[in-house]
Design an enzyme around this catalytic site. Sequence first.
Site, PDB file in Angstrom:
ATOM      1  N   GLY A 225       0.817  -1.202   0.000  1.00  0.00           N
ATOM      2  CA  GLY A 225       0.000   0.000   0.000  1.00  0.00           C
ATOM      3  C   GLY A 225       0.852   1.253   0.000  1.00  0.00           C
ATOM      4  O   GLY A 225       0.367   2.347   0.265  1.00  0.00           O
ATOM      5  N   PRO A 267       5.625  -5.143  -1.478  1.00  0.00           N
ATOM      6  CA  PRO A 267       5.427  -3.975  -2.346  1.00  0.00           C
ATOM      7  C   PRO A 267       5.424  -4.342  -3.828  1.00  0.00           C
ATOM      8  O   PRO A 267       6.239  -5.150  -4.277  1.00  0.00           O
ATOM      9  CB  PRO A 267       6.637  -3.088  -2.012  1.00  0.00           C
ATOM     10  CG  PRO A 267       7.677  -4.019  -1.491  1.00  0.00           C
ATOM     11  CD  PRO A 267       6.982  -5.211  -0.918  1.00  0.00           C
ATOM     12  N   TYR A 309      -9.150   3.180 -13.358  1.00  0.00           N
ATOM     13  CA  TYR A 309      -9.051   3.771 -12.019  1.00  0.00           C
ATOM     14  C   TYR A 309      -9.048   5.292 -12.021  1.00  0.00           C
ATOM     15  O   TYR A 309      -8.912   5.905 -10.972  1.00  0.00           O
ATOM     16  CB  TYR A 309      -7.742   3.334 -11.334  1.00  0.00           C
ATOM     17  CG  TYR A 309      -7.554   1.856 -11.147  1.00  0.00           C
ATOM     18  CD1 TYR A 309      -8.480   1.110 -10.419  1.00  0.00           C
ATOM     19  CD2 TYR A 309      -6.438   1.213 -11.657  1.00  0.00           C
ATOM     20  CE1 TYR A 309      -8.294  -0.246 -10.218  1.00  0.00           C
ATOM     21  CE2 TYR A 309      -6.243  -0.156 -11.464  1.00  0.00           C
ATOM     22  CZ  TYR A 309      -7.171  -0.870 -10.736  1.00  0.00           C
ATOM     23  OH  TYR A 309      -6.979  -2.209 -10.531  1.00  0.00           O
ATOM     24  N   CYS A 335     -11.597   1.681 -30.712  1.00  0.00           N
ATOM     25  CA  CYS A 335     -12.929   2.141 -31.094  1.00  0.00           C
ATOM     26  C   CYS A 335     -13.858   2.079 -29.902  1.00  0.00           C
ATOM     27  O   CYS A 335     -14.695   1.187 -29.770  1.00  0.00           O
ATOM     28  CB  CYS A 335     -13.441   1.343 -32.279  1.00  0.00           C
ATOM     29  SG  CYS A 335     -12.466   1.750 -33.722  1.00  0.00           S
ATOM     30  N   GLU A 336     -13.650   3.022 -29.033  1.00  0.00           N
ATOM     31  CA  GLU A 336     -14.326   3.101 -27.751  1.00  0.00           C
ATOM     32  C   GLU A 336     -13.680   4.326 -27.092  1.00  0.00           C
ATOM     33  O   GLU A 336     -12.569   4.675 -27.449  1.00  0.00           O
ATOM     34  CB  GLU A 336     -13.958   1.853 -26.941  1.00  0.00           C
ATOM     35  CG  GLU A 336     -14.773   1.650 -25.751  1.00  0.00           C
ATOM     36  CD  GLU A 336     -15.240   0.183 -25.593  1.00  0.00           C
ATOM     37  OE1 GLU A 336     -16.002  -0.019 -24.692  1.00  0.00           O
ATOM     38  OE2 GLU A 336     -14.856  -0.706 -26.351  1.00  0.00           O
ATOM     39  N   TYR A 363       1.233  -2.430 -12.982  1.00  0.00           N
ATOM     40  CA  TYR A 363      -0.141  -2.641 -13.444  1.00  0.00           C
ATOM     41  C   TYR A 363      -0.401  -2.001 -14.804  1.00  0.00           C
ATOM     42  O   TYR A 363      -1.486  -1.491 -15.051  1.00  0.00           O
ATOM     43  CB  TYR A 363      -1.151  -2.139 -12.393  1.00  0.00           C
ATOM     44  CG  TYR A 363      -0.862  -2.698 -11.031  1.00  0.00           C
ATOM     45  CD1 TYR A 363      -1.080  -4.049 -10.773  1.00  0.00           C
ATOM     46  CD2 TYR A 363      -0.302  -1.912 -10.021  1.00  0.00           C
ATOM     47  CE1 TYR A 363      -0.769  -4.592  -9.539  1.00  0.00           C
ATOM     48  CE2 TYR A 363       0.010  -2.448  -8.784  1.00  0.00           C
ATOM     49  CZ  TYR A 363      -0.224  -3.791  -8.547  1.00  0.00           C
ATOM     50  OH  TYR A 363       0.092  -4.331  -7.336  1.00  0.00           O
TER      51      TYR A 363
HETATM   52  C1  LIG Z   1      -1.485  -6.459  -5.188  1.00  0.00           C
HETATM   53  C2  LIG Z   1      -0.981  -6.895  -3.894  1.00  0.00           C
HETATM   54  C3  LIG Z   1       0.149  -6.285  -3.339  1.00  0.00           C
HETATM   55  C4  LIG Z   1       0.889  -5.142  -3.985  1.00  0.00           C
HETATM   56  O1  LIG Z   1       0.229  -3.921  -3.833  1.00  0.00           O
HETATM   57  P1  LIG Z   1       0.935  -2.555  -4.327  1.00  0.00           P
HETATM   58  O2  LIG Z   1      -0.061  -1.508  -4.064  1.00  0.00           O
HETATM   59  O3  LIG Z   1       1.240  -2.703  -5.774  1.00  0.00           O
HETATM   60  O4  LIG Z   1       2.176  -2.383  -3.558  1.00  0.00           O
HETATM   61  C5  LIG Z   1       0.604  -6.793  -2.135  1.00  0.00           C
HETATM   62  N1  LIG Z   1      -0.011  -7.809  -1.512  1.00  0.00           N
HETATM   63  C6  LIG Z   1      -1.105  -8.414  -2.021  1.00  0.00           C
HETATM   64  C7  LIG Z   1      -1.716  -9.555  -1.286  1.00  0.00           C
HETATM   65  C8  LIG Z   1      -1.631  -7.975  -3.219  1.00  0.00           C
HETATM   66  O5  LIG Z   1      -2.708  -8.578  -3.714  1.00  0.00           O
END
Ligand SMILES: *Cc1c(COP(=O)(O)O)cnc(C)c1O
Length: 419
Positions: A225, A267, A309, A335-336, A363
Amino acid sequence: MFENHVFMKSSDLLQIAATYGDPVYVYDSAKISAQYKRLTKAFGSVKQLKLNYAAKALSNLSILRLMNSLGSGLDTVSIQEVQLGLMAGFDPESIIFTPNGVSLEEIEEAAALGVRINIDNLSILEQFGSKHPDTPVCIRINPHVMAGGNSNISVGHIDSKFGISIHQIPHLLRIVELTQMNINGIHMHTGSDILDIDVFLYASEILFETAKNFPHLEFIDFGSGFKVPYKEGDIETNVEELGKKLGSRFNAFCAEYGRDLTLAFEPGKFLVSEAGFFLARVNVVKQTTSTVFASVDSGFNHLIRPMLYGSNHEIVNISNPKGRERYYSVVGYICETDTFASNRRISEITEGDILCFKNAGAYCFTMASNYNSRFRPAEVLWHEGKAVLIRERETFEDLIKHQVDVPELFGQAETATVK
Ligand SMILES: *Cc1c(COP(=O)(O)O)cnc(C)c1O
């Protein structure tokens, strides 16, 4: 824009686009290493720290090998990611399988490969524990704390599908007691953005409290996070402050627990987001009555985060970095509606210019698709001053590889050959 970027230069990026064609993803290994080291340093006070890179952010084998060489473990969410990790040279013990909603069979398959197992629901925990009481298991707890602001990416709240609710701890303990299974880790992953360190520390307290129920722990995994900046002035997670505060709290907990445990994180974005650049070429500049569109040779088939997002990826015209800035809406060729950015100030764009999308490491490629029957882009790693192709651009053969063409169904003789 790139002047104070000490890693790759925009001339390197332009050279890569010229050599490998566009659109193309480019990753700077030096930036990934720097982020890895920054996070490790922030938690320097902790005796045993383990970073398990979240493979789903960017799962190219060369990126996984780079992570392995840095000493990282691997966080995986599918058996295929486990297999990629093993292929990239990770020891099974340094891979943790943290899926959600997968079958018992898939978890058993991962356990048979020797990777660490993280279970996030009581039904599977009970079934797995009954069948394999000797396989240690980590449990994913939902502390019901919203660490982020966006409900799409905060997974700790009450309606979340992730984790075992802290309110179900009595049931969890009953299962552990009845099956005699061994719980070796406690895990949480509260959301994608840690903006308020105190909220995160509060969730950690819940994890410590839960941990006291399990005498055989080896690690406590705080998930991820870590927020990285996507544009100038963006708030980001202060990992140094988090490292100081959580580190000393963790050490105090270990003293209380009676043993040194490993502090783990997973991470994804923090390690790879800022290391990635997506390069696309402007096909058309179109002036309408209300705006100027710049259409690039890509779309949400290659980079879906802005549409999915509402993510803000900074866009730089690296073909004309010193040009006069004007307002543009940067759109794709799908095409969208596929808008990358609306009313963005960008150096004057001419058809043929290469635009660079920043924060394209996490991502982005991993969410790319073949929508509109387009090829997924190539990936290039910039390592020690050299560009290395780490994934070829797809070809027409890739698009039809798994299609079963049955012309006789419609009285037709054979597949027309495509020249
Ligand atoms: C996706 C995910 C992460 C990585 O999250 P980030 O925001 O990219 O750091 C870590 N742990 C789990 C279980 C996840 O599903």
